[in-house]
Structures are given as C-alpha cells and as structure tokens.
Design a protein around this motif. Structure first.
Motif, PDB file in Angstrom:
ATOM      1  N   ASN A  60       4.692   9.380   8.897  1.00 31.06           N
ATOM      2  CA  ASN A  60       4.456   9.340   7.374  1.00 31.06           C
ATOM      3  C   ASN A  60       5.116   8.064   6.627  1.00 31.06           C
ATOM      4  OD1 ASN A  60       2.938  11.565   7.733  1.00 31.06           O
ATOM      5  ND2 ASN A  60       4.775  12.809   6.970  1.00 31.06           N
ATOM      6  N   GLY A  61       4.983   7.855   5.402  1.00 33.85           N
ATOM      7  CA  GLY A  61       5.803   6.846   4.683  1.00 33.85           C
ATOM      8  C   GLY A  61       5.091   5.506   5.001  1.00 33.85           C
ATOM      9  N   PHE A  62       6.279   4.403   5.029  1.00 28.59           N
ATOM     10  CA  PHE A  62       5.766   3.244   5.457  1.00 28.59           C
ATOM     11  C   PHE A  62       7.281   2.633   5.762  1.00 28.59           C
ATOM     12  CE2 PHE A  62       6.998   0.609   1.528  1.00 28.59           C
ATOM     13  CZ  PHE A  62       7.313   1.758   0.564  1.00 28.59           C
ATOM     14  N   GLY A  63       7.168   1.105   5.984  1.00 31.16           N
ATOM     15  CA  GLY A  63       8.396   0.337   6.062  1.00 31.16           C
ATOM     16  C   GLY A  63       9.435   0.862   6.946  1.00 31.16           C
ATOM     17  N   TYR A  64      10.502   1.010   6.797  1.00 22.34           N
ATOM     18  CA  TYR A  64      11.525   1.488   7.410  1.00 22.34           C
ATOM     19  C   TYR A  64      11.798   2.908   7.419  1.00 22.34           C
ATOM     20  CZ  TYR A  64      13.040  -3.486   6.919  1.00 22.34           C
ATOM     21  OH  TYR A  64      13.083  -4.910   6.985  1.00 22.34           O
ATOM     22  N   ASP A  65      10.783   3.777   7.112  1.00 16.79           N
ATOM     23  CA  ASP A  65      10.867   5.257   6.724  1.00 16.79           C
ATOM     24  C   ASP A  65      11.054   5.858   8.203  1.00 16.79           C
ATOM     25  OD1 ASP A  65      10.859   5.419   4.309  1.00 16.79           O
ATOM     26  OD2 ASP A  65       8.765   5.753   4.078  1.00 16.79           O
ATOM     27  N   PRO A  66      10.517   5.373   9.321  1.00 12.67           N
ATOM     28  CA  PRO A  66      10.592   6.026  10.831  1.00 12.67           C
ATOM     29  C   PRO A  66      12.143   6.048  11.217  1.00 12.67           C
ATOM     30  CG  PRO A  66       8.557   4.723  10.824  1.00 12.67           C
ATOM     31  CD  PRO A  66       9.355   4.165   9.420  1.00 12.67           C
ATOM     32  N   GLU A 116       1.161  13.392 -11.656  1.00  7.86           N
ATOM     33  CA  GLU A 116       1.910  14.534 -12.020  1.00  7.86           C
ATOM     34  C   GLU A 116       2.000  14.231 -13.545  1.00  7.86           C
ATOM     35  OE1 GLU A 116       5.303  15.791 -10.176  1.00  7.86           O
ATOM     36  OE2 GLU A 116       3.840  16.538  -8.451  1.00  7.86           O
ATOM     37  N   LYS A 117       2.114  12.913 -13.767  1.00 10.55           N
ATOM     38  CA  LYS A 117       2.635  12.747 -15.570  1.00 10.55           C
ATOM     39  C   LYS A 117       1.000  12.430 -16.233  1.00 10.55           C
ATOM     40  CE  LYS A 117       6.698  10.363 -14.173  1.00 10.55           C
ATOM     41  NZ  LYS A 117       7.800  11.369 -14.769  1.00 10.55           N
ATOM     42  N   GLY A 118       0.031  12.409 -15.540  1.00 11.66           N
ATOM     43  CA  GLY A 118      -1.297  12.300 -16.293  1.00 11.66           C
ATOM     44  C   GLY A 118      -1.788  10.815 -16.249  1.00 11.66           C
ATOM     45  N   LEU A 119      -0.830  10.026 -15.541  1.00  9.87           N
ATOM     46  CA  LEU A 119      -1.279   8.704 -15.664  1.00  9.87           C
ATOM     47  C   LEU A 119      -1.914   8.058 -14.406  1.00  9.87           C
ATOM     48  CD1 LEU A 119       2.000   7.222 -17.008  1.00  9.87           C
ATOM     49  CD2 LEU A 119       0.001   7.270 -18.259  1.00  9.87           C
ATOM     50  N   ALA A 120      -3.136   7.410 -14.706  1.00 11.90           N
ATOM     51  CA  ALA A 120      -3.523   6.831 -13.439  1.00 11.90           C
ATOM     52  C   ALA A 120      -3.047   5.448 -13.160  1.00 11.90           C
ATOM     53  CB  ALA A 120      -5.109   6.347 -13.792  1.00 11.90           C
ATOM     54  N   VAL A 121      -3.029   5.079 -11.847  1.00 11.77           N
ATOM     55  CA  VAL A 121      -2.314   3.604 -11.459  1.00 11.77           C
ATOM     56  C   VAL A 121      -3.176   2.670 -11.029  1.00 11.77           C
ATOM     57  CG1 VAL A 121      -0.765   2.802  -9.521  1.00 11.77           C
ATOM     58  CG2 VAL A 121       0.006   4.789 -10.674  1.00 11.77           C
ATOM     59  N   LYS A 122      -3.200   1.486 -11.555  1.00 16.12           N
ATOM     60  CA  LYS A 122      -3.637   0.175 -10.945  1.00 16.12           C
ATOM     61  C   LYS A 122      -2.688  -0.565 -10.502  1.00 16.12           C
ATOM     62  CE  LYS A 122      -7.979  -0.051 -13.089  1.00 16.12           C
ATOM     63  NZ  LYS A 122      -8.974   0.053 -12.042  1.00 16.12           N
ATOM     64  N   THR A 123      -2.977  -1.120  -9.041  1.00 14.50           N
ATOM     65  CA  THR A 123      -1.865  -2.134  -8.666  1.00 14.50           C
ATOM     66  C   THR A 123      -2.603  -3.360  -8.437  1.00 14.50           C
ATOM     67  OG1 THR A 123      -2.445  -1.403  -6.342  1.00 14.50           O
ATOM     68  CG2 THR A 123      -0.849   0.026  -7.438  1.00 14.50           C
ATOM     69  N   LYS A 173       0.837  -1.240   0.050  1.00 15.64           N
ATOM     70  CA  LYS A 173      -0.051  -0.152  -0.061  1.00 15.64           C
ATOM     71  C   LYS A 173       1.015   1.299  -0.061  1.00 15.64           C
ATOM     72  CE  LYS A 173      -4.075  -1.609   2.205  1.00 15.64           C
ATOM     73  NZ  LYS A 173      -4.184  -2.535   3.359  1.00 15.64           N
ATOM     74  N   GLY A 174       2.085   1.006   0.681  1.00 11.58           N
ATOM     75  CA  GLY A 174       2.906   2.214   0.647  1.00 11.58           C
ATOM     76  C   GLY A 174       3.753   2.564  -0.719  1.00 11.58           C
ATOM     77  N   LYS A 175       4.086   1.755  -1.463  1.00 14.45           N
ATOM     78  CA  LYS A 175       4.587   1.679  -2.622  1.00 14.45           C
ATOM     79  C   LYS A 175       3.343   2.136  -3.496  1.00 14.45           C
ATOM     80  CE  LYS A 175       7.806  -1.923  -2.883  1.00 14.45           C
ATOM     81  NZ  LYS A 175       8.065  -3.012  -3.854  1.00 14.45           N
ATOM     82  N   ALA A 176       2.031   1.791  -3.357  1.00  9.05           N
ATOM     83  CA  ALA A 176       1.128   2.400  -4.297  1.00  9.05           C
ATOM     84  C   ALA A 176       0.866   3.635  -3.967  1.00  9.05           C
ATOM     85  CB  ALA A 176      -0.109   1.301  -3.978  1.00  9.05           C
ATOM     86  N   LYS A 177       0.746   3.982  -2.953  1.00  7.16           N
ATOM     87  CA  LYS A 177       0.360   5.466  -2.538  1.00  7.16           C
ATOM     88  C   LYS A 177       1.615   6.426  -3.426  1.00  7.16           C
ATOM     89  CE  LYS A 177      -0.764   8.387   1.269  1.00  7.16           C
ATOM     90  NZ  LYS A 177      -0.489   8.347   2.530  1.00  7.16           N
TER      91      LYS A 177
END
Ligand SMILES: O=P(O)(O)OP(=O)(O)OP(=O)(O)OC[C@H]1O[C@@H](n2cnc3c(O)ncnc32)[C@H](O)[C@@H]1O
Ligand SMILES: [Mg+2]
Length: 448
Positions: free
Chosen positions: A399-405, A271-278, A259-263
């Motif tokens: 914020n973020g995910f994983g090892y970010d903190p 910003e590039k005008g592309l929608a993302v599906k995961t 989910k963190g990566k997806a976000k």
C-alpha cells in the motif's frame, strides 16, 4: 457549395498551439487551415518616449511574412529596405486591436510587443495574426501575474478576428481561404471582442457593391465565427481563463502531481465534505521547480505559484523522509533522491544501499510534512506534521507510495505500506499536518 466542401458558416480547421518557442514570454503557432502564423509576445520594462513617466503601459505589434509563405517568392522587406504599405497597415491593425482589450494603466510602465510572422499564407493572415496575438499576449501577461509583478490582470476581455465575404455565387461565407478570397465579390475582416462589440470592420466591394442586408448577414456569420474562435482561445488558455470549478467552495485545489499524495488528500478531505482537484487534473500546467532548501520554502513556492496561476485557494505539500544515520537525508530531496526521474523503486533501492552497514537500532527516521495554503491577497499559512519510525532492510507491504514499504511504525509493528489507507491517514505525517491545519484554519481564514 464551397470549393473545399465547408458549410457557409464553417471555419477552417483552427489550431492554436501555445508555448511553441523557447525565448518569448508568450508564444503560439496558430493555423486557420493552411494559413500558419507564429505569434511571439515580448515583455519590455520600458515604454515609448511619448508615454514615459505617465504610469501607463503600451502594447504594439509587428507583422511580416516569410519569402516563401506564398505561392511565389516575395523579396524580404528587409532586403528592399522598407516596409510595404500593406505590412504597415496590418501591423497597426494588430496593435490597435490588442490595445482595445488591455487596460494600459493596469499594465504599468512596460511594453508588450507581439511579433506576428506568417510562415504560410492561404488567406486570412491578418485575422489569424490577431487571434493568435491575443493568446501570445495573454500568456506573457500570465507570466507577469505568476511572478507577482502584476496582481491584477489588465486584459479586459477576449479578442479575435475572422474574415467573411460574398462569393461570386452571392453566398455569404465565413473564413475565406486564398482561392475564395481572390475571387470574392466582397471581402471583409472583422475584429470583435468577447462581449460581441466591434473593434474594427474592414469591408470592401471588389469591383462590386453590397447591400445593407448583405452587410448584416456578413456581420452575423462573422459573429458566430468570432465566438468559436474565442472558445478555442479559452480552451488553450485554460485553466486560467476558464477557471474550471476550482473556485467553488466545496473544491480544494492541491498543488501536487504525486498520485500517492493525491489519493491520501482525497480520502482525508472527503470526510470533511470537500472534493479535491490536483495538478493531475491539469496536465498542461508545468511542474513547479522546487528550488527551496527547506520544506517550508518548497511548500510555499508550490502553493503560491499555483494560487497565482489559478487565482484561487491552493494547498501544497512538501514532505520527505529524514533518516538520523544520514544526518536527516534525503529530506527535501526525497522525491529525487535517486535522480531526476523520481522513481519510488530507485529511491528505496538507494536508501537500502546507503544503510547497508547500519544496525537496526540506529535506523531511526521520521516522515515530515509541511503544508502551505495560499490564497489571493492573503499571507500564506504554514503548518507541519511528523511521524517517527525505523527504516527496514527489506521492504514490506504494497500500500501507500514512496518510502512506505521501508518505513516501520514500531508501535504497530507494521510498515506504512502494510497499513490500509485509512490506517495510514490516521497516524501519518500528512494526517498530523492536516490536524494542525484544522486548528489554525479558522483564525487564518478570518484574518489577514
Ligand atoms: O511536489 P509534489 O508534486 O507534491 O510531489 P513530489 O512527489 O515531488 O513530492 P515532494 O516534492 O514533497 O517530495 C516528497 C517525497 O517524499 C516521499 N514521501 C512523502 N510523503 C510520503 C509518504 O506518505 N509515504 C512515503 N513517501 C513519502 C516521497 O518519495 C515523495 O516523492
Ligand atoms: Mg516535488
């Protein structure tokens, strides 16, 4: 009025459950009301003797019924030592029907055998078998495509079967159960394709006759039933056959379930005008097992497996934290550092523990990101990005995910989890890799 309250053109409750058995390459449990059939498709790397060396494949079926699938026990045909005429007729019908929608040359020199075993019979076992066998066959073929053994799908179109009949009341009805079937004046099985063509019509007046007008009505009602059954098959086989919108130019499919990566990808590609599906949008697609030893191997594995499955362009991210004092660990094992469950909290706890005695000056580390892009018929593209930092003893930020903190970005004196999403997306390893992707994209897209 039908005895179970259905409308004349209403199917019984139809369910198709896929991947219900461990061993077969494709398996389903299909129910038409109380009629329940297991359909299991087996792939074999050989063809019957009459086809050997001709470069063409074979699809065939076997049918059988459990002793207590019926109201009273039927002796097993294996105990009798021979198949009944009914069994022979039905299994030939199933095989013939399946072959009508498979391009056997495209299948290559291999066989697919679909076993249809009725575990409970309440009318329409052959039509349920054909409808389920088609799904089991499709699943087995999907495996061949996923493994790269086939590049083109040999299935030409969907196939389904349904019964129709005329009740003693003269009503023309769809999908007869046993009670209706045993009293019916006309009994008919229809096998049809997605394009509305017939593969087989088996129609019988049971001690009665029927008119051309009735025949037409029967075909019309059957056609509606077949369309509904095919829609049901497509739902079960989705997203492969329904394709969803992932093929659209403005949508990019990312092979991640994180989910963190997806976000982050959503924000960056927006910003590039592309929608993302995961893969979070496709919960039925199983996770790709990361058996590679490097980020590149795993990123390619994820991108190429999912690209083959969806037959479209796919981006995958394999990333991780590399800590110098731990010789680059957890590296490719970052997601499962503290075990299979992939818990961020447990991973961070383990990391803090492993570094307990290491002074801050020796806690240097980097986040690494490898991106792979795979598209049908193209050689995949691989790019990388990294960001350097230090591992703190105590987590900071939400914020973020994983090892970010725990990951301090020294130049900002903030952890990744203290940065806003847009700040992280300017400097992160993922952002660096996407820059590299931007640079390489045009040439890759035009070429190969
Ligand atoms: O494979 P997918 O489905 O994409 O999701 P995953 O979480 O399993 O992803 P990886 O196999 O690439 O493992 C990467 C792990 O590295 C860590 N990681 C990667 N990027 C990170 C980031 O930006 N911030 C914090 N941790 C990160 C985090 O623990 C991830 O689970
Ligand atoms: Mg992973």
């Amino acid at each position: 009025m039908r005895h179970d309250g259905r409308d004349y053109n209403e199917l019984r409750k139809v369910t198709i459950e896929k991947d219900v058995l461990k061993h077969p390459e494709g398996s389903v449990l299909i129910s038409f009301g109380d009629t329940k059939v297991f359909c299991a498709a087996t792939l074999e790397d050989r063809v019957p003797p009459f086809l050997r060396g001709l470069g063409t494949g074979w699809v065939t079926a076997e049918y059988s019924m459990l002793p207590r699938a019926t109201n009273t026990r039927n002796r097993r045909e294996s105990a009798k030592g021979k198949l009944t005429g009914r069994t022979m007729e039905i299994q030939r019908l199933i095989g013939r029907s399946l072959r009508s929608v498979v391009d056997l040359e495209k299948l290559g020199e291999r066989s697919i055998i679909v076993d249809c075993d009725v575990i409970q019979a309440d009318g329409g076992t052959r039509t349920a078998s054909i409808t389920g066998a088609f799904v089991a066959l499709s699943l087995a073929i999907e495996k061949l495509i996923e493994s790269g053994e086939l590049t083109e799908n040999p299935i030409k179109e969907h196939l389904a079967a349904v019964s129709v009949g005329v009740l003693p009341t003269k009503e023309v009805v769809l999908d007869l159960d046993y009670v209706e079937d045993s009293a019916a004046a006309v009994d008919m099985n229809l096998v049809m394709t997605e394009s509305g063509e017939f593969v087989e019509i088996q129609g019988t007046g049971e001690e009665s006759t029927f008119t051309a007008a009735e025949l037409n009505q029967l075909l019309q009602v059957g056609d509606l039933g077949i369309k509904e059954l095919i829609a049901r098959q497509q739902e079960v086989l989705a997203p492969q056959s329904a394709g969803v919108e992932v093929g659209e130019d403005s949508v990019i499919l990312i092979a991640t379930g994180n989910k963190g990566k997806a976000k982050e990808f959503e924000a960056i590609f927006k910003e590039k005008g592309l929608a993302v599906k995961t893969l979070l949008d496709f919960p039925d697609v199983p996770e790709v097992e990361e058996t590679g030893k490097t980020f590149t191997e795993n990123a390619l594995l994820k991108a190429e497996t999912i690209s083959k499955k969806f037959n479209c362009l796919v981006l995958a991210d394999d990333s991780g934290l590399m800590v110098d004092a731990l010789n680059g660990q957890p590296g490719v094992y970052s997601a499962r550092y503290a075990g299979k469950l992939k818990s961020d909290a447990a991973n961070n706890a383990k990391l803090m523990h492993e570094l307990t005695d290491i002074p801050q000056s020796e806690r240097t580390a980097k986040f690494h990101c490898t991106l792979a892009v795979a598209a049908p018929g193209k050689e995949s593209l691989v790019v990388e990005g990294e960001v350097k930092g230090e591992i703190l003893a105590i987590p900071r930020g939400d914020n973020g995910f994983g090892y970010d903190p725990l990951f301090l970005v020294p130049s900002l004196n903030k952890t990744m989890a203290e940065l806003s999403g847009s700040e992280k997306n300017k400097i992160s390893h993922r952002a660096q890799a996407i820059k590299a992707l931007d640079n390489a994209w045009d040439e890759w897209y035009k070429g190969v």
